[in-house]
Write a protein that holds these residues in place. Structure first.
Motif, PDB file in Angstrom:
ATOM      1  N   VAL A  38      34.786  12.071 -10.002  1.00 38.68           N
ATOM      2  CA  VAL A  38      34.121  10.798  -9.814  1.00 38.68           C
ATOM      3  C   VAL A  38      33.475  10.815  -8.447  1.00 38.68           C
ATOM      4  N   GLY A  39      32.227  10.408  -8.403  1.00 45.49           N
ATOM      5  CA  GLY A  39      31.533  10.319  -7.116  1.00 45.49           C
ATOM      6  C   GLY A  39      31.009   8.916  -6.952  1.00 45.49           C
ATOM      7  N   VAL A  68      18.219  12.841  -2.483  1.00 47.24           N
ATOM      8  CA  VAL A  68      17.335  12.786  -1.318  1.00 47.24           C
ATOM      9  C   VAL A  68      17.944  11.856  -0.271  1.00 47.24           C
ATOM     10  N   ARG A  69      17.300  11.780   0.893  1.00 47.25           N
ATOM     11  CA  ARG A  69      17.869  10.982   1.985  1.00 47.25           C
ATOM     12  C   ARG A  69      17.670   9.475   1.801  1.00 47.25           C
ATOM     13  N   ASP A  70      16.506   9.039   1.246  1.00 44.48           N
ATOM     14  CA  ASP A  70      16.238   7.601   1.143  1.00 44.48           C
ATOM     15  C   ASP A  70      15.148   7.329   0.104  1.00 44.48           C
ATOM     16  N   GLN A 101      26.779  14.923  -1.933  1.00 47.05           N
ATOM     17  CA  GLN A 101      25.413  14.970  -1.417  1.00 47.05           C
ATOM     18  C   GLN A 101      25.229  14.048  -0.208  1.00 47.05           C
ATOM     19  N   ALA A 102      25.929  12.927  -0.171  1.00 46.04           N
ATOM     20  CA  ALA A 102      25.806  11.987   0.946  1.00 46.04           C
ATOM     21  C   ALA A 102      26.223  12.645   2.262  1.00 46.04           C
ATOM     22  N   LYS A 103      27.227  13.524   2.209  1.00 46.63           N
ATOM     23  CA  LYS A 103      27.680  14.199   3.427  1.00 46.63           C
ATOM     24  C   LYS A 103      26.687  15.241   3.904  1.00 46.63           C
ATOM     25  N   LEU A 104      25.729  15.568   3.055  1.00 46.32           N
ATOM     26  CA  LEU A 104      24.645  16.476   3.444  1.00 46.32           C
ATOM     27  C   LEU A 104      23.407  15.696   3.880  1.00 46.32           C
ATOM     28  N   GLY A 105      23.550  14.361   3.981  1.00 47.25           N
ATOM     29  CA  GLY A 105      22.414  13.524   4.361  1.00 47.25           C
ATOM     30  C   GLY A 105      21.524  13.152   3.193  1.00 47.25           C
TER      31      GLY A 105
END
Length: 165
Positions: free
Chosen positions: A161-162, A124-126, A69-73
């Protein structure tokens, strides 16, 4: 090795081959049929038939991609506990679940017994987006009595693992 059939959940019998197939595909759902057969120690034709039967019997319900998910922002994930008001509980449970499942931020929805009625896993983003999600999509619903938000720092799911930085 115990080769006796194992009865799991209402009349589904799984033998040792079924269990080995399940273990292999849990870690690699895209494994080729030949590689699956080699890993389990059976013929490719047997692997194909046995895998197909596991799907037909409802033991294997689908295959999912694990998305970073982080790579999708969407580098911030949270679990939100939701308690519904006791009035018209059955209808509010059904309506709430249907509304929340369709939101793009939602990765998973769990209907629970206990102090929380639902746990909602979001990406989510933040932190502002977490707040916005809770205020606009949860607290704004008349059926919601309370929410509790926990941020996820790291997680483990099956053999994957993430971690987030």
């Amino acid at each position: 090795m115990d080769v006796s059939p194992k009865r799991l959940h209402h009349s589904v019998e799984l033998d040792e081959v079924d269990l080995r197939i399940i273990e292999v595909i849990k870690t690699d759902g895209r494994i080729s049929n030949n590689a699956l057969a080699d890993a389990v120690g059976i013929a490719p034709s047997t692997a194909h038939v046995r895998l197909k039967l596991l799907v037909e019997r409802g033991v294997i319900t689908g295959y999912m991609a694990s998305i970073d998910q982080a790579k999708l922002g969407l580098g911030l994930q949270a679990i939100i506990g939701v308690t519904l008001r006791p009035i018209t509980r059955k209808e509010s449970i059904t309506r709430f679940a249907e509304q929340v499942r369709g939101l793009p931020q939602v990765l998973q929805v769990f209907f629970l017994g206990g102090s929380d009625d639902f746990m909602i896993h979001i990406a989510v983003r933040d932190s502002s987006a977490v707040r916005e999600f809770v205020v606009e999509h949860l607290s704004a619903q008349p059926s919601v009595a309370s929410t509790r938000t926990s941020l996820i720092f790291d997680y483990h799911r099956n053999a994957l693992v993430g971690s987030f930085q």
